[in-house]
Design a protein around this motif. Structure first.
Motif: not given
Lengths: 190, 190
Positions: B167, B163, B157-158, B171, B100-101, B103, B96-97
């Motif tokens: 990462d 933001d 993640a989203t 994480r 991100r987009d 996810t 997921v990391v």
């Protein structure tokens, strides 16, 4: 009492049909005509209650937002960080459990989230809830935990795997797990 | 190397433009024509790569699904419940990391989730991941925790609020918080 004598009834029927269709097709995939078909009425009859789909979405969301505002106000009056976090968490858990279908709707459509997040009122509430959950000046890990908690509650309220839980059990397990995530003390476990 | 000599390049450009538009308008609100406009090419040029929007969605999701299958296979070979949960959790957090987009896309549209969940392969994977996270015969509270964990990771993640995390930090915090939620031991905290 006949149906004609209850002016709110037609409105409620539109909202009910809309919520079903939104859940199935998303808001973007649902038209006023589809809502009319679902209800077995004309599009004009729907239009008589709501002029746009956005009006319907707003009418569906408003009561939950009012409740969220109210419980955030109450939580902010508590004396300690723990009491504030407990109060807002408990209120939100009640809210998502009582509105499982609405929670699903909020999660399911980017158009709705955009509409919600676009309003300054909602942005202010989100910020306040976040501060209540994470506390003032949170460490990065707690900041991530607060974001995770919101997603966790939404997912659990809408997860099909949890359909079998009655509201009271779901509520209890959500609280226990969310407390763990947010490092709030749980009552002594058996 | 010129663009013409790389046959995968046009395909990648379509996927990139589609992902941007899906994030902005949802999959339902995006057309092949809009993707063409975004790229400054004709609709025929897009059609040359992908015949339907579903094909594009599938091409976007497939690499992540393949990776999920692979890491689930690996996790299932671990000896203990803890090692299995750690392995699948760690793999999903990486996934997921790193995406991100993507996810965000999976979360944002009921059509995509329906398409995903409609396949027997995906249903089998979901079930396996769930068993790895919750353990065999989980108590109700752990069952709820496993559902919450999936929502928590997706949200984090989203979440725009995160933001700013690189990462590696994201994480680390996701792992620490998810372990707490799933009652897995965290390495000694400072």
């Amino acid at each position: 009492m006949t149906q004609r004598s209850r002016p709110g009834e037609a409105r409620r029927r539109v909202l009910h049909a809309a919520l079903e269709l939104f859940a199935r097709h998303g808001v973007g995939g649902t038209s006023l005509q589809m809502i009319a078909n679902e209800m077995g009425v004309t599009k004009a009859a729907v239009y008589h209650q709501f002029h746009t789909k956005d009006d319907i979405v707003r009418a569906l969301i408003t009561p939950a937002l009012d409740r969220l505002t109210q419980l955030t106000d109450l939580a902010e009056r508590k004396r300690t960080r723990t009491a504030r976090a407990e109060a807002v968490l408990s209120g939100i858990v009640d809210l998502v459990v009582a509105n499982r279908d609405l929670t699903g709707l909020l999660q399911s459509d980017p158009a709705i989230l955009d509409m919600l997040r676009g309003t300054p009122e909602m942005q202010a509430i989100e910020r306040r809830v976040f501060h209540l959950l994470a506390g003032p000046d949170p460490e990065p890990e707690m900041l991530v935990a607060a974001v995770m908690a919101s997603g966790a509650l939404m997912a659990a309220a809408t997860g099909q795997r949890l359909d079998g839980f009655d509201d009271e059990s779901l509520r209890r397990h959500l609280m226990a797990n969310a407390r763990r995530l947010l490092r709030l003390r749980n009552p002594r476990e058996a």
